[in-house]
Design a protein around this motif. Structure first.
Motif, PDB file in Angstrom:
ATOM      1  N   LYS A 360      26.467  24.393   2.994  1.00 12.30           N
ATOM      2  CA  LYS A 360      27.535  24.196   2.009  1.00 12.30           C
ATOM      3  C   LYS A 360      28.317  22.924   2.318  1.00 12.30           C
ATOM      4  N   ASP A 361      28.654  22.743   3.625  1.00 13.60           N
ATOM      5  CA  ASP A 361      29.388  21.538   4.009  1.00 13.60           C
ATOM      6  C   ASP A 361      28.567  20.286   3.737  1.00 13.60           C
ATOM      7  N   GLU A 362      27.251  20.350   4.014  1.00 12.16           N
ATOM      8  CA  GLU A 362      26.387  19.205   3.730  1.00 12.16           C
ATOM      9  C   GLU A 362      26.346  18.912   2.231  1.00 12.16           C
ATOM     10  N   PHE A 363      26.302  20.007   1.444  1.00 15.27           N
ATOM     11  CA  PHE A 363      26.274  19.836  -0.007  1.00 15.27           C
ATOM     12  C   PHE A 363      27.570  19.187  -0.496  1.00 15.27           C
ATOM     13  N   VAL A 364      28.702  19.699   0.000  1.00 15.17           N
ATOM     14  CA  VAL A 364      29.994  19.140  -0.401  1.00 15.17           C
ATOM     15  C   VAL A 364      30.092  17.674   0.005  1.00 15.17           C
ATOM     16  N   SER A 365      29.658  17.389   1.241  1.00 14.78           N
ATOM     17  CA  SER A 365      29.713  16.004   1.724  1.00 14.78           C
ATOM     18  C   SER A 365      28.815  15.099   0.879  1.00 14.78           C
ATOM     19  N   SER A 366      27.616  15.585   0.562  1.00 13.86           N
ATOM     20  CA  SER A 366      26.677  14.786  -0.227  1.00 13.86           C
ATOM     21  C   SER A 366      27.216  14.526  -1.628  1.00 13.86           C
ATOM     22  N   ILE A 367      27.733  15.605  -2.253  1.00 13.52           N
ATOM     23  CA  ILE A 367      28.279  15.452  -3.609  1.00 13.52           C
ATOM     24  C   ILE A 367      29.483  14.525  -3.596  1.00 13.52           C
ATOM     25  N   SER A 368      30.305  14.668  -2.557  1.00 17.50           N
ATOM     26  CA  SER A 368      31.493  13.821  -2.473  1.00 17.50           C
ATOM     27  C   SER A 368      31.112  12.356  -2.349  1.00 17.50           C
ATOM     28  N   HIS A 369      30.099  12.083  -1.516  1.00 15.61           N
ATOM     29  CA  HIS A 369      29.623  10.701  -1.388  1.00 15.61           C
ATOM     30  C   HIS A 369      29.089  10.191  -2.727  1.00 15.61           C
ATOM     31  N   GLU A 370      28.357  11.051  -3.420  1.00 16.71           N
ATOM     32  CA  GLU A 370      27.797  10.634  -4.701  1.00 16.71           C
ATOM     33  C   GLU A 370      28.874  10.385  -5.743  1.00 16.71           C
ATOM     34  N   LEU A 371      29.959  11.153  -5.652  1.00 15.56           N
ATOM     35  CA  LEU A 371      31.037  10.994  -6.627  1.00 15.56           C
ATOM     36  C   LEU A 371      31.926   9.796  -6.316  1.00 15.56           C
ATOM     37  N   ARG A 372      32.051   9.458  -5.048  1.00 10.61           N
ATOM     38  CA  ARG A 372      33.008   8.403  -4.679  1.00 10.61           C
ATOM     39  C   ARG A 372      32.633   7.062  -5.334  1.00 10.61           C
ATOM     40  N   THR A 373      31.368   6.706  -5.311  1.00 13.83           N
ATOM     41  CA  THR A 373      30.961   5.393  -5.843  1.00 13.83           C
ATOM     42  C   THR A 373      31.276   5.241  -7.328  1.00 13.83           C
ATOM     43  N   PRO A 374      30.840   6.213  -8.192  1.00 13.86           N
ATOM     44  CA  PRO A 374      31.189   6.036  -9.623  1.00 13.86           C
ATOM     45  C   PRO A 374      32.690   6.125  -9.883  1.00 13.86           C
ATOM     46  N   LEU A 375      33.401   6.956  -9.123  1.00 15.53           N
ATOM     47  CA  LEU A 375      34.842   7.070  -9.339  1.00 15.53           C
ATOM     48  C   LEU A 375      35.548   5.767  -8.953  1.00 15.53           C
ATOM     49  N   THR A 376      35.107   5.161  -7.854  1.00 16.88           N
ATOM     50  CA  THR A 376      35.676   3.880  -7.462  1.00 16.88           C
ATOM     51  C   THR A 376      35.417   2.824  -8.532  1.00 16.88           C
ATOM     52  N   SER A 377      34.214   2.851  -9.081  1.00 10.87           N
ATOM     53  CA  SER A 377      33.865   1.906 -10.151  1.00 10.87           C
ATOM     54  C   SER A 377      34.723   2.151 -11.378  1.00 10.87           C
ATOM     55  N   ILE A 378      34.902   3.440 -11.732  1.00 13.21           N
ATOM     56  CA  ILE A 378      35.723   3.771 -12.909  1.00 13.21           C
ATOM     57  C   ILE A 378      37.144   3.269 -12.711  1.00 13.21           C
ATOM     58  N   ALA A 379      37.706   3.534 -11.521  1.00 15.30           N
ATOM     59  CA  ALA A 379      39.076   3.130 -11.257  1.00 15.30           C
ATOM     60  C   ALA A 379      39.213   1.604 -11.318  1.00 15.30           C
ATOM     61  N   GLY A 380      38.209   0.897 -10.776  1.00 12.84           N
ATOM     62  CA  GLY A 380      38.274  -0.575 -10.802  1.00 12.84           C
ATOM     63  C   GLY A 380      38.210  -1.129 -12.206  1.00 12.84           C
ATOM     64  N   TYR A 381      37.275  -0.616 -13.030  1.00 17.80           N
ATOM     65  CA  TYR A 381      37.151  -1.114 -14.397  1.00 17.80           C
ATOM     66  C   TYR A 381      38.366  -0.741 -15.251  1.00 17.80           C
TER      67      TYR A 381
END
Length: 581
Positions: A360-381
């Protein structure tokens, strides 16, 4: 006048008040006075007064059972009353002969039939009392009863029954009637022994019943040894005392719960029971020894037969104990095997749970990593679009999108932080940190949120020594505490941040006038994903990670964090950090 059973003088005025303990003692006192008066009366009056005391006992037992027991539980005491009534009827016949005819009744007579008929009823009543208390007809209980019965029967035959075979009687029937008295005494003796080791705790009614049967048996045995009994002799005090105690037992309120029932399926082998069984087992050699020492005629065949019966029953009892021990050992081995299997299963399930938690922790960590990149891009744009957008309404919409993107980024960061904490202690890049400057920056950053929530934000700081720590983590700690305080404080409430130094500790206090935290939630407040019930009921947004992360940051800085709260009045979080050496 010959033997007769039970209780006391049941005076009607006393019987009306026997529901309390003092009334029971008063009844016993009146009974003792009646016994004393009995020995002061003339012989003819004594005979009548003896019958009056006996009949009063019947009435007392009947009244006591009716007052203290429901109908379904009165049978044992009704049997006691009928058994006593048989004795009273025999006493009445004797009284008629002695007073009206001025002579003893013939032997045997109808009085003997009444006397002898009462004993089985009394013994059956005791058996039903024991059954009511949880006495079981198990193999062990039956064998214990047979041991006691065999020992008592052997003594009764040698010393009380067989001597009548060597006396002169007018007829063989008269001899059999006289021998029947010590024979039926065996029933009462066994009943007394069973009461003595019976199940459950002793109440006053139980002790009174035990005492009444003991007096009765002792009087009968003395009567059997002394054939020259005459009415008015001192032995009457024992029978009359038995009457008094039996009636008092029936009138005592505790007879409704005559003892605390024993729920065990098998009788306990208590020291009293063990001693009684040992005494019964030794009756054969003891009887032989007494006969030889007293130069009495030795009943060799009777003692041999009785000893053989006792030995056989004791051997069966011992075999039962051995089998019980073997069954207990087998049950213990099976239970131990089941416990080991259960322990192995539990260990396997724990490993599975730990693996699931890791995944579960690996899943949360993986999903969080996957979400961080697009969210950072969204915030920047969004930020770029805000700079170029001239339309105020569209710029407001972009502000909302940016704010939510930043909130999602903060949530993702918290999830990643919590996942890393699960795999080890938080590692810090330590450097000197000016907490005063850090606290002031945190409060300045939180003012827009406080103003939006209509919450007054106060700051009180003083010069404090620097600490060794990681500035970014300490800033995250302060932001978590201050934002939580603002979030849980109603409109027009106050949030205060205070920075002070105490000896070698730096103390940070974040207090609010918010909803508070219940006592039962306070112990779990710093657990991962935990949210107080008050927050859930008010639908306040949150993940339950802020305080978990805050405690981890404080622990990593060798500090401590605590909380003081009253529901409806507010909360104060206190952080203490060591100053740099």
């Amino acid at each position: 006048m010959t033997s007769s059973p039970l209780a006391s003088r049941a005076v009607p005025a006393v019987a009306a008040r026997v529901r309390s303990a003092p009334a029971t003692w008063a009844f016993l006192g009146v009974g003792l006075l009646a016994i004393g008066l009995y020995f002061l009366l003339p012989p003819d009056v004594q005979s009548v007064f003896y019958v009056v005391i006996g009949f009063s006992s019947v009435m007392a037992i009947y009244v006591g059972a009716a007052r203290n027991l429901p109908k379904s539980e009165r049978l044992p005491w009704q049997l006691f009353a009928f058994g006593l009534l048989g004795q009273v009827a025999g006493d009445a016949i004797f009284a008629v002969y002695e007073v009206s005819l001025n002579r003893e009744p013939p032997s045997p007579s109808i009085a003997d039939a009444f006397y002898l008929a009462g004993y089985p009823l009394l013994a059956l009543g005791v058996l039903l009392v024991l059954r009511r208390l949880g006495g079981q007809t198990s193999r062990a209980a039956i064998l214990d009863t047979l041991v006691i019965f065999s020992g008592v029967a052997l003594v009764q035959w040698v010393f009380f029954i067989d001597p009548y075979n060597h006396m002169h009687f007018g007829s063989e029937f008269a001899r059999l009637v006289r021998m029947a008295y010590p024979a039926v005494d065996v029933l009462l003796l066994v009943a007394f022994a069973q009461l003595l080791v019976g199940p459950g705790g002793r109440t006053r009614a139980y002790r009174l019943l035990l005492g009444s049967i003991a007096l009765w048996v002792v009087a009968d045995e003395i009567f059997g040894l002394n054939s020259s009994y005459e009415g008015g002799a001192w032995i009457d005090a024992l029978w009359l005392g038995s009457y008094v105690m039996w009636a008092a037992a029936a009138l005592e309120p505790s007879m409704a719960r005559i003892a605390v029932p024993d729920r065990r399926r098998l009788p306990r082998l208590t020291s009293t029971r063990l001693g009684l069984l040992a005494l019964a087992s030794l009756t054969a050699p003891a009887t032989l020894l007494i006969e030889r020492v007293s130069h009495h005629r030795v009943h060799a065949f009777v003692i041999a037969f009785g000893g053989a019966v006792l030995g056989g029953v004791v051997l069966l009892r011992l075999a039962g104990l051995v089998h019980a021990v073997e069954r207990a050992g087998l049950a213990e081995r099976l239970a131990r095997r089941e416990a080991e299997q259960a322990q192995q299963l539990l260990a396997f399930q724990n490993e599975q749970l730990l693996e699931i938690d890791r995944l579960k922790d690996e899943f949360v960590s993986s999903i969080s990593h996957e979400l961080r990149t697009p969210l950072t891009s969204i915030a920047g744009y969004v930020e770029l679009l805000q700079e170029d957008e001239e339309d105020a309404e569209k710029r407001g919409h972009l502000t909302i999108v940016g704010r939510n993107a930043e909130r999602l980024l903060a949530l993702v960061s918290d999830l990643l932080f919590a996942a890393r904490l699960q795999y080890g202690r938080l590692e810090l890049e330590r450097s000197p940190v000016d907490l005063r400057s850090l606290v002031e920056q945190c409060v300045d950053s939180a003012k827009p949120r406080a103003q939006a929530a209509s919450v007054h934000l106060d700051l009180e700081v003083e010069d404090v020594p620097q600490i060794l720590g990681e500035q970014a983590k300490l800033a995250q700690l302060l932001d978590n505490l201050v934002s939580n305080a603002i979030k849980f404080t109603p409109r027009d409430g106050r949030v205060g941040v205070r920075l002070t130094a105490h000896h070698e500790l730096i103390r940070i206090e974040v207090s609010d006038t918010g909803i508070g935290i219940p006592d039962h939630d306070r112990e779990r407040l710093f657990e991962r994903f935990f949210r107080a019930q008050s927050a859930l009921e008010r639908q306040i947004q949150g993940t339950g990670l802020g305080l978990y992360i805050s405690k981890a940051i404080v622990d990593a800085h060798d500090g401590r964090i605590g909380v003081d709260s009253l529901p409806g009045e507010g909360t104060t979080f206190v952080v203490e950090l060591p100053a740099a050496a």
